[in-house]
Design an enzyme around this catalytic site. Structure first.
Site, mmCIF file in Angstrom:
data_model
loop_
_atom_site.group_PDB
_atom_site.id
_atom_site.type_symbol
_atom_site.label_atom_id
_atom_site.label_comp_id
_atom_site.label_asym_id
_atom_site.label_seq_id
_atom_site.Cartn_x
_atom_site.Cartn_y
_atom_site.Cartn_z
ATOM 1 N N ASP A 113 0.848 -1.191 0.000
ATOM 2 C CA ASP A 113 0.000 0.000 0.000
ATOM 3 C C ASP A 113 0.883 1.239 0.000
ATOM 4 O O ASP A 113 1.993 1.228 0.550
ATOM 5 C CB ASP A 113 -0.921 0.015 1.222
ATOM 6 N N ASP A 128 -6.847 -1.375 -4.682
ATOM 7 C CA ASP A 128 -7.953 -1.104 -3.754
ATOM 8 C C ASP A 128 -8.951 -0.134 -4.371
ATOM 9 O O ASP A 128 -10.167 -0.303 -4.217
ATOM 10 C CB ASP A 128 -7.433 -0.515 -2.439
#
Length: 159
Positions: A113, A128
């Site tokens: 991330d 995402d």
């Protein structure tokens, strides 16, 4: 159209993996830099859970669920008869984003991330975003464009 949707899903996976490669090649874990002061940062973290850090260390659960959902959505590309632009975009984004994160979970044991906004605390990634937007498009398709009389929609809407 199903083949084009699969190719676009593959393109989303490639974009996701290229961005993650750039992040990991240029940043150390738990480090980052400011893009827009006070608003947007690139900050590399290793996420062993799901959204908001829930279900930490459930790697095989996420791998299994992602594979199952991706397979079902890919089958729907070929079998479902009432596609709209919303359902095609939903499948493209959910499958592309899901497989992008699945690759991370299989290869690294965690998801990479890197997107950090001051007004939204969780750090997330391109995959995402794809899954989230795709889910919104799927909900729009189900609520507004699906055929209420077909068997598939009756099952979904059954109380």
């Amino acid at each position: 159209m199903a083949i084009i949707a699969l190719l676009l899903s593959a393109a989303a996976v490639v974009v996701d993996q290229i961005i993650k490669l750039l992040v990991t090649a240029n940043l150390k874990p738990s480090s980052g830099f400011t893009v827009i002061n006070g608003i947007f940062n690139i900050f590399y973290i290793k996420n062993k859970g799901a959204a908001f850090g829930i279900l930490q260390n459930q790697r095989w659960f996420f791998i299994t669920v992602t594979l199952a959902i991706s397979i079902l959505l890919i089958i729907s590309l070929f079998k479902y008869q009432n596609h709209t632009v919303f359902s095609y975009i939903a499948v493209i984004l959910i499958v592309g984003g899901g497989l992008g994160n699945l690759i991370d979970r299989i290869v690294y044991g965690y998801v990479i991330d890197y997107l950090s906004f001051s007004f939204f605390s969780p750090i997330f990634n391109f995959a995402d975003c794809c899954v989230t937007v795709g889910t919104v498009f799927l909900i729009i398709h189900i609520l507004f464009f699906s055929n209420l009389d077909s068997n598939a929609e009756r099952v979904i809407r059954r109380k």
